[in-house]
Enzyme design. Structure first.
Site, PDB file in Angstrom:
ATOM      1  N   HIS A 317       0.998  -1.594  -0.032  1.00 15.72           N
ATOM      2  CA  HIS A 317       0.134  -0.024  -0.439  1.00 15.72           C
ATOM      3  C   HIS A 317       0.741   1.108  -0.058  1.00 15.72           C
ATOM      4  O   HIS A 317       1.574   1.247  -0.138  1.00 15.72           O
ATOM      5  CB  HIS A 317      -1.296   0.022   1.138  1.00 15.72           C
ATOM      6  N   CYS A 335       3.180  -4.691   6.557  1.00 13.66           N
ATOM      7  CA  CYS A 335       2.852  -4.590   5.216  1.00 13.66           C
ATOM      8  C   CYS A 335       4.699  -3.980   4.099  1.00 13.66           C
ATOM      9  O   CYS A 335       5.115  -3.905   4.981  1.00 13.66           O
ATOM     10  CB  CYS A 335       1.532  -3.312   4.811  1.00 13.66           C
TER      11      CYS A 335
END
Length: 410
Positions: A317, A335
């Site tokens: 992301h 992440c």
């Protein structure tokens, strides 16, 4: 008997002087086996003759009446073209099915006989079986559409199936055909879930047909329900290879590098998992909180261009707050973060089923099934051990010989 016996005429044929074609025709016409089959309705009896819908849990039985004829062959199929296996006694007096009938099915039974003179008879019977009281439903996935080379096929059952015999019945009824043909197989994830994948990633531009012939088939104390077939298409081979030690992602399409992206991955204590993952979903905006992953330090962030790779919360992301560390240090909670521009490009480039692989992280290996599609982290030999069919059957694709060998049976 209700037919007129034919008289053998082999001797008269031998005395005829005629052109060869006429001679052969005259001889064949007099031979019992060349005769049009007589109606054998009064020569055989079927358990399905009892009237009403037939109980699928009882075997189908066919017997010859009297001593003046015998059964020579029986073919029983349902409307889906599935054959019923059976055994014929050595003297031709009795045939009995050896596999259960399907529930809620229409059957056609063709019985061939011969009388004491060798003349052929035929009887055809149609009947219906009772619908099932308890159903085992199967849901095939993913939805029809275009996917990446890492996308597994899934089958979700409505009730658990535990015995090896019942699992084999289910597995044989789930068919995956592809063009081009590849070697692949089913793997039982748990009592209600199966995954299918090839030995290697799907070839780019593959077309896949998935269907179930479980409808009506007995599995334990249930009968299979119908399932909607799928048609999947595999697009280009897109792979995102992240080197957590070098803080860099390399994106390839069909083996050619199309972008190199500086990234940050999980910091110590929140290390990103190593191994192969598959894109599960794409969300243009996601709210991420520390509570969602049990982080000790509080955060509550709105995140853009989030590509999900695990159900437990791992994404690729946009992370504009960590641009200074991207390409240099790992500072995330697990992440893979990148700039807004790169995240938007990545989001637009990848599709469901594409490969996202992480190497050189301090994290554990991506598990096979618990948090996403980690199927590719299981080597092929161990994948095959998850099949209930022994020996594990190869994928049946466009080869007609394979299709004939594995014709559907009940």
């Amino acid at each position: 008997m209700s037919h007129t016996p034919r008289i053998r005429t082999a001797a008269s044929c031998a005395l005829l002087i005629a052109p060869l074609a006429i001679l052969a025709g005259a001889c064949d016409d007099g031979h019992p086996l060349s005769a049009t089959p007589y109606d054998a309705a009064d020569q055989i009896a079927l358990s399905a003759d009892e009237g009403g819908k037939v109980n699928p849990d009882k075997p189908l039985e066919i017997s010859a009446k009297g001593d003046d004829g015998r059964i020579t062959d029986v073919t029983a199929t349902d409307a889906a073209g599935r054959y019923v296996r059976g055994e014929l006694s050595a003297d031709g007096s009795r045939w009995r099915s050896t596999s259960p009938l399907a529930a809620g099915a229409h059957y056609t039974v063709r019985v061939s006989t011969e009388d004491e003179d060798g003349a052929p008879g035929r009887r055809t019977v149609d009947f219906d079986t009772r619908p099932a009281d308890k159903l085992l439903r199967v849901s095939l996935g993913p939805d029809s559409g275009t996917y990446g080379v890492g996308q597994p096929v899934t089958a979700q059952l409505s009730h658990p199936v535990k015995s090896p015999e019942d699992r084999a019945t289910v597995e044989r009824a789930l068919r995956v055909d592809s063009q081009p043909r590849v070697d692949g197989g089913w793997h039982w994830v748990d009592d209600k879930t199966l995954h299918y994948r090839p030995a290697e990633y799907w070839p780019a531009q593959t077309t896949i047909q998935v269907r179930s012939s479980l409808d009506g088939i007995k599995v334990g104390n249930r009968h299979g329900g119908s399932a909607k077939p799928l048609k999947l298409r595999i697009g280009d081979r897109v792979e995102a290879l992240t080197d957590a030690g070098a803080h860099q992602m390399t994106v390839k399409r069909n083996g050619k590098v199309i972008r190199t992206i500086p990234v940050t991955t999980g910091r110590p204590g929140y290390d990103t998992r190593n191994g192969v993952k598959v894109v599960l979903a794409k969300e243009s905006y996601v709210r991420m909180t520390s509570a969602s992953i049990g982080a000790s330090d509080f955060y509550d962030l709105g995140v853009y261009w989030a590509t999900r790779v695990t159900w437990s919360g791992e994404y690729v992301h946009a992370a504009p707050w960590s641009v200074g560390s991207q390409g240099a240090a790992n500072v995330s909670h697990g992440c893979t973060g990148m700039s807004m521009e790169n995240a938007k490009w990545f989001f637009d480039t990848v599709k469901l089923g594409d490969i996202v692989e992480v190497r050189n992280s301090g994290g554990e290996m991506m598990p096979a099934f618990d948090v996403g599609f980690g199927d590719w982290n299981v080597d092929w030999a161990n994948w095959r051990k998850g099949s209930a069919v022994v020996p594990a059957g190869s994928h049946v694709g466009s080869n007609p010989a394979d299709a004939a060998r594995l014709r559907p049976e009940v």
